[in-house]
Design a protein around this motif. Structure first.
Motif, PDB file in Angstrom:
ATOM      1  N   SER A  33      -5.280  -7.159 -14.060  1.00  0.00           N
ATOM      2  CA  SER A  33      -6.416  -6.762 -13.236  1.00  0.00           C
ATOM      3  C   SER A  33      -6.329  -5.345 -12.663  1.00  0.00           C
ATOM      4  O   SER A  33      -7.354  -4.694 -12.511  1.00  0.00           O
ATOM      5  N   ILE A  34      -5.129  -4.842 -12.343  1.00  0.00           N
ATOM      6  CA  ILE A  34      -5.077  -3.537 -11.679  1.00  0.00           C
ATOM      7  C   ILE A  34      -4.257  -2.488 -12.414  1.00  0.00           C
ATOM      8  O   ILE A  34      -4.277  -1.335 -12.024  1.00  0.00           O
ATOM      9  N   GLY A  35      -3.534  -2.842 -13.452  1.00  0.00           N
ATOM     10  CA  GLY A  35      -2.830  -1.849 -14.239  1.00  0.00           C
ATOM     11  C   GLY A  35      -1.363  -1.697 -13.907  1.00  0.00           C
ATOM     12  O   GLY A  35      -0.918  -2.006 -12.800  1.00  0.00           O
ATOM     13  N   ALA A  36      -0.622  -1.214 -14.892  1.00  0.00           N
ATOM     14  CA  ALA A  36       0.839  -1.133 -14.798  1.00  0.00           C
ATOM     15  C   ALA A  36       1.322  -0.134 -13.746  1.00  0.00           C
ATOM     16  O   ALA A  36       2.277  -0.414 -13.020  1.00  0.00           O
ATOM     17  N   THR A  37       0.690   1.009 -13.663  1.00  0.00           N
ATOM     18  CA  THR A  37       1.161   2.023 -12.711  1.00  0.00           C
ATOM     19  C   THR A  37       1.014   1.540 -11.277  1.00  0.00           C
ATOM     20  O   THR A  37       1.928   1.681 -10.461  1.00  0.00           O
ATOM     21  N   THR A  38      -0.122   0.944 -10.967  1.00  0.00           N
ATOM     22  CA  THR A  38      -0.348   0.453  -9.611  1.00  0.00           C
ATOM     23  C   THR A  38       0.613  -0.671  -9.261  1.00  0.00           C
ATOM     24  O   THR A  38       1.161  -0.711  -8.157  1.00  0.00           O
ATOM     25  N   VAL A  39       0.862  -1.585 -10.207  1.00  0.00           N
ATOM     26  CA  VAL A  39       1.825  -2.665  -9.969  1.00  0.00           C
ATOM     27  C   VAL A  39       3.218  -2.079  -9.749  1.00  0.00           C
ATOM     28  O   VAL A  39       3.935  -2.495  -8.841  1.00  0.00           O
ATOM     29  N   MET A  71      10.361   5.253   5.186  1.00  0.00           N
ATOM     30  CA  MET A  71       9.146   5.990   5.543  1.00  0.00           C
ATOM     31  C   MET A  71       8.684   6.883   4.393  1.00  0.00           C
ATOM     32  O   MET A  71       7.488   6.976   4.114  1.00  0.00           O
ATOM     33  N   ILE A  72       9.629   7.525   3.711  1.00  0.00           N
ATOM     34  CA  ILE A  72       9.273   8.354   2.556  1.00  0.00           C
ATOM     35  C   ILE A  72       8.660   7.490   1.459  1.00  0.00           C
ATOM     36  O   ILE A  72       7.651   7.862   0.844  1.00  0.00           O
ATOM     37  N   THR A  73       9.252   6.336   1.220  1.00  0.00           N
ATOM     38  CA  THR A  73       8.728   5.417   0.209  1.00  0.00           C
ATOM     39  C   THR A  73       7.325   4.963   0.568  1.00  0.00           C
ATOM     40  O   THR A  73       6.417   4.988  -0.276  1.00  0.00           O
ATOM     41  N   LEU A  74       7.133   4.536   1.812  1.00  0.00           N
ATOM     42  CA  LEU A  74       5.811   4.065   2.233  1.00  0.00           C
ATOM     43  C   LEU A  74       4.783   5.186   2.200  1.00  0.00           C
ATOM     44  O   LEU A  74       3.624   4.960   1.818  1.00  0.00           O
ATOM     45  N   LEU A  75       5.191   6.406   2.572  1.00  0.00           N
ATOM     46  CA  LEU A  75       4.287   7.547   2.517  1.00  0.00           C
ATOM     47  C   LEU A  75       3.864   7.832   1.072  1.00  0.00           C
ATOM     48  O   LEU A  75       2.692   8.093   0.794  1.00  0.00           O
ATOM     49  N   GLY A  76       4.811   7.775   0.154  1.00  0.00           N
ATOM     50  CA  GLY A  76       4.490   7.969  -1.251  1.00  0.00           C
ATOM     51  C   GLY A  76       3.552   6.903  -1.779  1.00  0.00           C
ATOM     52  O   GLY A  76       2.593   7.197  -2.510  1.00  0.00           O
ATOM     53  N   MET A  77       3.807   5.645  -1.410  1.00  0.00           N
ATOM     54  CA  MET A  77       2.925   4.550  -1.835  1.00  0.00           C
ATOM     55  C   MET A  77       1.533   4.728  -1.243  1.00  0.00           C
ATOM     56  O   MET A  77       0.528   4.563  -1.947  1.00  0.00           O
ATOM     57  N   LEU A  78       1.480   5.060   0.032  1.00  0.00           N
ATOM     58  CA  LEU A  78       0.191   5.262   0.701  1.00  0.00           C
ATOM     59  C   LEU A  78      -0.592   6.379   0.030  1.00  0.00           C
ATOM     60  O   LEU A  78      -1.797   6.244  -0.213  1.00  0.00           O
ATOM     61  N   THR A  79       0.086   7.466  -0.300  1.00  0.00           N
ATOM     62  CA  THR A  79      -0.570   8.589  -0.977  1.00  0.00           C
ATOM     63  C   THR A  79      -1.132   8.155  -2.323  1.00  0.00           C
ATOM     64  O   THR A  79      -2.277   8.469  -2.656  1.00  0.00           O
ATOM     65  N   TYR A  80      -0.329   7.436  -3.101  1.00  0.00           N
ATOM     66  CA  TYR A  80      -0.796   6.976  -4.411  1.00  0.00           C
ATOM     67  C   TYR A  80      -2.023   6.083  -4.273  1.00  0.00           C
ATOM     68  O   TYR A  80      -3.023   6.280  -4.960  1.00  0.00           O
ATOM     69  N   TRP A  82      -4.112   5.809  -1.788  1.00  0.00           N
ATOM     70  CA  TRP A  82      -5.241   6.571  -1.245  1.00  0.00           C
ATOM     71  C   TRP A  82      -5.917   7.379  -2.349  1.00  0.00           C
ATOM     72  O   TRP A  82      -7.148   7.396  -2.466  1.00  0.00           O
ATOM     73  N   LEU A  83      -5.108   8.046  -3.178  1.00  0.00           N
ATOM     74  CA  LEU A  83      -5.680   8.814  -4.294  1.00  0.00           C
ATOM     75  C   LEU A  83      -6.379   7.911  -5.298  1.00  0.00           C
ATOM     76  O   LEU A  83      -7.427   8.279  -5.843  1.00  0.00           O
ATOM     77  N   GLN A  84      -5.838   6.734  -5.533  1.00  0.00           N
ATOM     78  CA  GLN A  84      -6.497   5.775  -6.430  1.00  0.00           C
ATOM     79  C   GLN A  84      -7.852   5.359  -5.861  1.00  0.00           C
ATOM     80  O   GLN A  84      -8.833   5.232  -6.593  1.00  0.00           O
ATOM     81  N   THR A  85      -7.903   5.154  -4.553  1.00  0.00           N
ATOM     82  CA  THR A  85      -9.161   4.773  -3.908  1.00  0.00           C
ATOM     83  C   THR A  85     -10.183   5.896  -4.026  1.00  0.00           C
ATOM     84  O   THR A  85     -11.350   5.648  -4.334  1.00  0.00           O
TER      85      THR A  85
END
Length: 96
Positions: A33-39, A71-80, A82-85
């Motif tokens: 449903s959402i793709g390999a990169t997002t998973v 925090m760095i990990t969560l920031l990176g995930m949040l950025t990804y 957010w950009l996907q959205t």
């Protein structure tokens, strides 16, 4: 390996089977449903969640290194995400 009770071996077996089967099933459903990169980006957050749960439920301490790395990990995930959205919104607006 021989000094464990039968109940311990039951827990070992359940810990080996349930997360493996359930985890693989969830990953396969999400991949459709959402793709390999997002998973894959979502999976990166698993250690951070484990650290937070250990802190909250088991009273473990969080080192400065773990905190900064988390925090760095969560920031990176949040950025990804957010950009996907933003990309999804832009694509949706262009189709109308």
């Amino acid at each position: 390996m021989t000094h464990y009770n039968a109940s311990d071996w039951t827990y070992f077996l359940l810990l080996a089977i349930i997360p493996t089967i359930f985890g693989q099933y969830v990953f396969n459903v999400l991949l459709k449903s959402i793709g390999a990169t997002t998973v894959s980006v979502g999976i990166i957050g698993e250690p951070v969640l484990a650290i937070m749960l250990a802190y909250l439920l088991l009273g473990e301490t969080i080192s400065a290194f773990q905190f900064v790395g988390g925090m760095i990990t969560l920031l990176g995930m949040l950025t990804y995400f957010w950009l996907q959205t933003l990309r999804y919104s832009a694509h949706k607006n262009l189709s109308h």
